[in-house]
Design an enzyme around this catalytic site. Sequence first.
Site, mmCIF file in Angstrom:
data_model
loop_
_atom_site.group_PDB
_atom_site.id
_atom_site.type_symbol
_atom_site.label_atom_id
_atom_site.label_comp_id
_atom_site.label_asym_id
_atom_site.label_seq_id
_atom_site.Cartn_x
_atom_site.Cartn_y
_atom_site.Cartn_z
ATOM 1 N N ARG A 56 0.823 -1.207 0.000
ATOM 2 C CA ARG A 56 0.000 0.000 0.000
ATOM 3 C C ARG A 56 0.860 1.262 0.000
ATOM 4 O O ARG A 56 1.777 1.402 0.810
ATOM 5 C CB ARG A 56 -0.908 -0.034 1.228
ATOM 6 C CG ARG A 56 -1.944 1.023 1.287
ATOM 7 C CD ARG A 56 -3.301 0.629 0.697
ATOM 8 N NE ARG A 56 -3.937 -0.476 1.361
ATOM 9 C CZ ARG A 56 -4.403 -1.552 0.711
ATOM 10 N NH1 ARG A 56 -4.285 -1.663 -0.606
ATOM 11 N NH2 ARG A 56 -4.981 -2.524 1.377
ATOM 12 N N HIS A 109 -10.116 2.212 -0.218
ATOM 13 C CA HIS A 109 -10.035 2.601 1.196
ATOM 14 C C HIS A 109 -10.376 4.073 1.321
ATOM 15 O O HIS A 109 -9.890 4.889 0.539
ATOM 16 C CB HIS A 109 -8.621 2.382 1.748
ATOM 17 C CG HIS A 109 -8.246 0.941 1.870
ATOM 18 N ND1 HIS A 109 -7.869 0.173 0.787
ATOM 19 C CD2 HIS A 109 -8.217 0.125 2.947
ATOM 20 C CE1 HIS A 109 -7.620 -1.065 1.201
ATOM 21 N NE2 HIS A 109 -7.818 -1.122 2.509
ATOM 22 N N LYS A 134 -12.795 -5.229 -2.136
ATOM 23 C CA LYS A 134 -12.603 -4.849 -0.733
ATOM 24 C C LYS A 134 -12.929 -3.366 -0.620
ATOM 25 O O LYS A 134 -12.284 -2.535 -1.275
ATOM 26 C CB LYS A 134 -11.143 -5.123 -0.339
ATOM 27 C CG LYS A 134 -10.815 -4.827 1.112
ATOM 28 C CD LYS A 134 -9.350 -5.154 1.397
ATOM 29 C CE LYS A 134 -8.996 -4.861 2.834
ATOM 30 N NZ LYS A 134 -7.551 -4.692 3.025
ATOM 31 N N LYS A 280 -31.032 5.753 28.916
ATOM 32 C CA LYS A 280 -32.044 4.965 29.647
ATOM 33 C C LYS A 280 -33.434 5.594 29.595
ATOM 34 O O LYS A 280 -34.431 4.887 29.654
ATOM 35 C CB LYS A 280 -31.622 4.805 31.106
ATOM 36 C CG LYS A 280 -30.553 3.750 31.318
ATOM 37 C CD LYS A 280 -30.277 3.553 32.793
ATOM 38 C CE LYS A 280 -29.300 2.440 33.017
ATOM 39 N NZ LYS A 280 -29.085 2.133 34.423
ATOM 40 N N ASN A 301 -33.501 -0.292 30.977
ATOM 41 C CA ASN A 301 -32.114 -0.734 30.752
ATOM 42 C C ASN A 301 -32.042 -1.971 29.862
ATOM 43 O O ASN A 301 -30.953 -2.479 29.607
ATOM 44 C CB ASN A 301 -31.379 -0.981 32.083
ATOM 45 C CG ASN A 301 -31.730 -2.316 32.694
ATOM 46 O OD1 ASN A 301 -32.826 -2.830 32.470
ATOM 47 N ND2 ASN A 301 -30.812 -2.879 33.455
ATOM 48 N N ASP A 316 -32.525 -3.453 36.487
ATOM 49 C CA ASP A 316 -31.791 -2.936 37.659
ATOM 50 C C ASP A 316 -32.652 -3.086 38.911
ATOM 51 O O ASP A 316 -32.157 -3.396 39.996
ATOM 52 C CB ASP A 316 -31.502 -1.432 37.495
ATOM 53 C CG ASP A 316 -30.377 -1.173 36.503
ATOM 54 O OD1 ASP A 316 -29.527 -2.065 36.337
ATOM 55 O OD2 ASP A 316 -30.367 -0.088 35.903
#
Length: 491
Positions: A56, A109, A134, A280, A301, A316
């Site tokens: 590369r 890439h 790729k 939450k 949760n 909890d």
Amino acid sequence: MICIPVTASSNEGAIDEMKEAAKFADIVELRIDYINSPDLESLLKERTKPVIVTNRARRQGGMYSGDESARIGLLKEAISLGAEYIDIEHDAVNEIGDAGSTKLIASYHNFDETPDNLLDIHSDLVKLGAHMVKLITFAKKITDNFRIFELLCGSGFPTISFCMGELGQISRILSPKFGGKLVFASLAKGKESAPGQLTIDELVNVYRIGEVDKDTKVFGLLGNPVAHSRGAYIHNGAFKEKGINAVYVLFKVDDQELVGFMEYVRKGYVNGLSVTIPHKESVIKFLHNIDPIAKKIGAVNTVVNQDGKLSGCNTDCPAAVDALDETLQKIAGSSMEELNEPICGKSVLIIGAGGSARAIAFGLNEKGANITIANRTETRGEMLAKEVGCRCIGYNELNDIEIDVLVNTTSVGMHPNVEGSPISDSVLKKGMVVFDIIYNPPKTKLLQMAEEKGGVVLGGIEMFVRQAALQFELFTDQEAPLELMRITVSG
Ligand code: ATR
């Protein structure tokens, strides 16, 4: 299939690394751009697994700084020596000519982003006529990973694709589920050939990468930050123990991305979530059902996805109640009356009025405890007390009340500030049950002080393990391996 890149800077070092990598990898990537004067003949002679030879250039994020024709010349030499694969950048495929029996991987890439035109880039790569393509991008947001998954699902051509960067780690773990052909892992920390690359140890021993396939169910922790979490160790260990085809990953999602992320959850890319700070409360608006106690608490949760219908609950709360119940039962010993409802009628002081305090206060209230709340910011404490239907007192009144059980829900005493205690030791008395929800350290300053006064102590590990076990049961409909989970958390 797993590929381990070899990134040594000398031929001898690369041969050693190749041998090490061959123990774990299906394919070894020989990064000859890392080697000063690569001796391809010796390197290829020493291989024991198929290799991808990659050279590369710096402009594409590699280490090769020589001229372009010499760079291509090295790849042609690898072909003439019979390398199984070469990785060739999309804009240089035409330079290679006849590759003989060597298979070409045409690569793209992008170290800056995951561009909008992913599908166009992919179809241009496919047109190059290589054996495999790729397509590697950089994740700037969590949803970039899911765009890669969509691409893989519809690609119809052998494709390696995932996102680089910390946020892209989930795509490295999950790409085989969506048809990604190769996962890259480093031999060890510090040996990464790209940002966000996980070690072979993490991929194999934590995420069981070899077993991830199209049927693997996906669970994970939704939060920000998430890097400190033990969740992946606990849940993946439990899946393995129970022989369940599932994987648990960490979803780092900031506030602005929650809508986009939850859309992918709803579409079925994720089967269940543990939820932590700061989501939450905010996750509730995405749910189709919420269980009554979680609704009262105002915090969820756990989310389970059943065919696109999302249900939320709060483990909890029962975890804290159960852990305390068990401790009180042990103390009660043989008294049958106490054994039935040991919390009922007990005077419980809760320090704090945040999310955890809410879960515990509502849970203990349901069990008939006589609750008092004390919070640094008294108005917040008073608001919670009003909702629960209990009283609130100031820190200066702590010595004036009878307490059977004291629960710390604040972060005071948590690692790294382990010398802190939310209250002075004058409040602690012989026989008092003191429960600290902090689990790091396992025995906080508060618990040490309580023990010195002859109190009975309960650390946060027990609550943490139980909330995870209840989640596991909701995720899988199977009994959780509680003891294993306890060992994993403590270790
Ligand atoms: P969690 O969801 O973990 O309960 P939270 O909602 O942020 O977290 O609540 C943290 C609780 O710890 C609050 O009650 C907070 O008190 P304030 O309401 O006054 O903020 C309490 N807390 C945090 N740091 C504290 C400190 N140094 N001293 C006393 N209380 C503290």
